[in-house]
Design an enzyme around this catalytic site. Sequence first.
Site, mmCIF file in Angstrom:
data_model
loop_
_atom_site.group_PDB
_atom_site.id
_atom_site.type_symbol
_atom_site.label_atom_id
_atom_site.label_comp_id
_atom_site.label_asym_id
_atom_site.label_seq_id
_atom_site.Cartn_x
_atom_site.Cartn_y
_atom_site.Cartn_z
ATOM 1 N N LYS A 13 0.837 -1.219 0.000
ATOM 2 C CA LYS A 13 0.000 0.000 0.000
ATOM 3 C C LYS A 13 0.866 1.262 0.000
ATOM 4 O O LYS A 13 0.636 2.171 -0.785
ATOM 5 C CB LYS A 13 -0.921 0.025 1.226
ATOM 6 N N ARG A 88 -9.554 1.583 8.396
ATOM 7 C CA ARG A 88 -9.092 0.244 8.722
ATOM 8 C C ARG A 88 -10.146 -0.543 9.481
ATOM 9 O O ARG A 88 -9.940 -1.714 9.795
ATOM 10 C CB ARG A 88 -7.861 0.366 9.608
ATOM 11 N N ARG A 127 11.381 -5.991 4.819
ATOM 12 C CA ARG A 127 11.145 -4.549 4.738
ATOM 13 C C ARG A 127 12.105 -3.782 5.648
ATOM 14 O O ARG A 127 12.324 -4.152 6.798
ATOM 15 C CB ARG A 127 9.706 -4.220 5.159
ATOM 16 N N ARG A 160 11.002 -2.094 11.390
ATOM 17 C CA ARG A 160 9.896 -1.692 12.259
ATOM 18 C C ARG A 160 9.679 -2.721 13.365
ATOM 19 O O ARG A 160 9.743 -3.922 13.106
ATOM 20 C CB ARG A 160 8.617 -1.550 11.426
ATOM 21 N N ARG A 171 -1.093 -8.628 13.585
ATOM 22 C CA ARG A 171 -1.557 -7.683 12.556
ATOM 23 C C ARG A 171 -2.371 -8.400 11.478
ATOM 24 O O ARG A 171 -3.351 -7.859 10.971
ATOM 25 C CB ARG A 171 -0.374 -6.951 11.929
HETATM 26 P P1 ADP Z 1 2.230 -1.869 3.205
HETATM 27 O O1 ADP Z 1 2.239 -0.346 3.172
HETATM 28 O O2 ADP Z 1 1.001 -2.440 2.545
HETATM 29 O O3 ADP Z 1 2.437 -2.441 4.577
HETATM 30 P P2 ADP Z 1 4.808 -1.638 1.796
HETATM 31 O O4 ADP Z 1 4.505 -0.731 0.640
HETATM 32 O O5 ADP Z 1 5.583 -1.077 2.925
HETATM 33 O O6 ADP Z 1 3.443 -2.365 2.316
HETATM 34 O O7 ADP Z 1 5.557 -2.926 1.211
HETATM 35 C C1 ADP Z 1 5.981 -3.978 2.074
HETATM 36 C C2 ADP Z 1 7.369 -4.459 1.640
HETATM 37 O O8 ADP Z 1 7.250 -5.087 0.358
HETATM 38 C C3 ADP Z 1 8.413 -3.353 1.486
HETATM 39 O O9 ADP Z 1 9.659 -3.894 1.839
HETATM 40 C C4 ADP Z 1 8.363 -3.026 -0.013
HETATM 41 O O10 ADP Z 1 9.607 -2.519 -0.486
HETATM 42 C C5 ADP Z 1 8.056 -4.394 -0.613
HETATM 43 N N1 ADP Z 1 7.248 -4.364 -1.835
HETATM 44 C C6 ADP Z 1 6.225 -3.520 -2.142
HETATM 45 N N2 ADP Z 1 5.711 -3.818 -3.347
HETATM 46 C C7 ADP Z 1 6.403 -4.907 -3.798
HETATM 47 C C8 ADP Z 1 6.349 -5.710 -4.979
HETATM 48 N N3 ADP Z 1 5.458 -5.461 -5.953
HETATM 49 N N4 ADP Z 1 7.214 -6.740 -5.098
HETATM 50 C C9 ADP Z 1 8.120 -6.996 -4.114
HETATM 51 N N5 ADP Z 1 8.226 -6.294 -2.980
HETATM 52 C C10 ADP Z 1 7.390 -5.256 -2.826
HETATM 53 P P1 AMP Z 2 0.778 0.664 8.834
HETATM 54 O O1 AMP Z 2 1.984 1.526 8.655
HETATM 55 O O2 AMP Z 2 -0.389 1.089 7.991
HETATM 56 O O3 AMP Z 2 1.107 -0.813 8.687
HETATM 57 O O4 AMP Z 2 0.284 0.877 10.343
HETATM 58 C C1 AMP Z 2 1.119 0.538 11.433
HETATM 59 C C2 AMP Z 2 0.316 0.519 12.735
HETATM 60 O O5 AMP Z 2 -0.200 1.835 13.005
HETATM 61 C C3 AMP Z 2 -0.894 -0.391 12.757
HETATM 62 O O6 AMP Z 2 -0.566 -1.743 13.041
HETATM 63 C C4 AMP Z 2 -1.722 0.268 13.881
HETATM 64 O O7 AMP Z 2 -1.189 -0.036 15.164
HETATM 65 C C5 AMP Z 2 -1.492 1.750 13.629
HETATM 66 N N1 AMP Z 2 -2.483 2.294 12.664
HETATM 67 C C6 AMP Z 2 -2.233 2.762 11.414
HETATM 68 N N2 AMP Z 2 -3.365 3.154 10.815
HETATM 69 C C7 AMP Z 2 -4.370 2.916 11.702
HETATM 70 C C8 AMP Z 2 -5.781 3.096 11.661
HETATM 71 N N3 AMP Z 2 -6.391 3.574 10.561
HETATM 72 N N4 AMP Z 2 -6.499 2.727 12.750
HETATM 73 C C9 AMP Z 2 -5.902 2.246 13.862
HETATM 74 N N5 AMP Z 2 -4.585 2.043 13.954
HETATM 75 C C10 AMP Z 2 -3.800 2.383 12.895
#
Ligand code: ADP
Ligand code: AMP
Length: 217
Positions: A13, A88, A127, A160, A171
């Site tokens: 995302k 969410r 990541r 993280r 999660r």
């Molecule tokens: P989210 O915001 O949904 O938690 P991220 O955008 O942070 O996900 O992506 C999660 C991990 O996967 C990161 O390390 C990112 O660089 C990697 N990633 C994102 N898109 C792809 C893809 N299409 N193929 C491989 N790795 C990806």
């Molecule tokens: P994310 O970076 O989107 O994976 O979010 C990391 C963490 O932030 C989540 O696991 C929650 O603890 C908190 N968080 C982010 N967005 C929300 C939301 N919309 N509602 C509640 N908690 C959130």
Amino acid sequence: MRIVLLGPPGAGKGTQAARLAETLGVPHISTGDMLREAVRDQTEVGKRAEGIMKRGDLLPDALISELVAGRLARQDCERGYVLDGYPRTLEQARFLEEFLDRSGTSIRVAVNLEVGEEEILSRLDKRRTCRGCGAAYHLDSSPPRLPGRCDRCDGELYQRTDDLGSAISRRLEVYQAQTEPLIRFYDDRRLMHKVSGSGPVEEVAARVLAATAGARS
Ligand code: ADP
Ligand code: AMP
């Protein structure tokens, strides 16, 4: 253009929202990034969020919706935005709908990034996130140019706390119980586009852009 990006943790995302927002010239609004900044700066919200995030639980709906409402009221959101990580829960989705309705606007499209569980676990494991600007890297598929440093701002890359240990399974559980029902919520409103999040980032980006094309014309 008001767009919501949905998908499980690690689906991509943040990666896709950043690209889409840049392509469309609108802000990328990530509640996760906002909260991580608050934790880093040890604000009141940050102190409250730290333990909850580390466990992989969600913050209270009222707190997060207030944070988002404040952000969406800023002038740079007038032409739209890409929301990442919000809403969410169904309560957040209803809040957003009512909040936008009061100003005569609405979400134009919701995109759900679909990625299998094995791929998700591998992406979370690999990541690395920038402490400075929040950019995400992947040790194999999108590594930084210099190990441990952000290409964009030279910030330090770290893993993280919620990408480690039991927070990961928590999660995924929370996602299934609380966030997955949003697919139906946006489906019922004929706004939902399901897109495969597998494959190279550029290919996923092209699919996401195509999914939003109808709403942009
Ligand atoms: P989210 O915001 O949904 O938690 P991220 O955008 O942070 O996900 O992506 C999660 C991990 O996967 C990161 O390390 C990112 O660089 C990697 N990633 C994102 N898109 C792809 C893809 N299409 N193929 C491989 N790795 C990806
Ligand atoms: P994310 O970076 O989107 O994976 O979010 C990391 C963490 O932030 C989540 O696991 C929650 O603890 C908190 N968080 C982010 N967005 C929300 C939301 N919309 N509602 C509640 N908690 C959130």
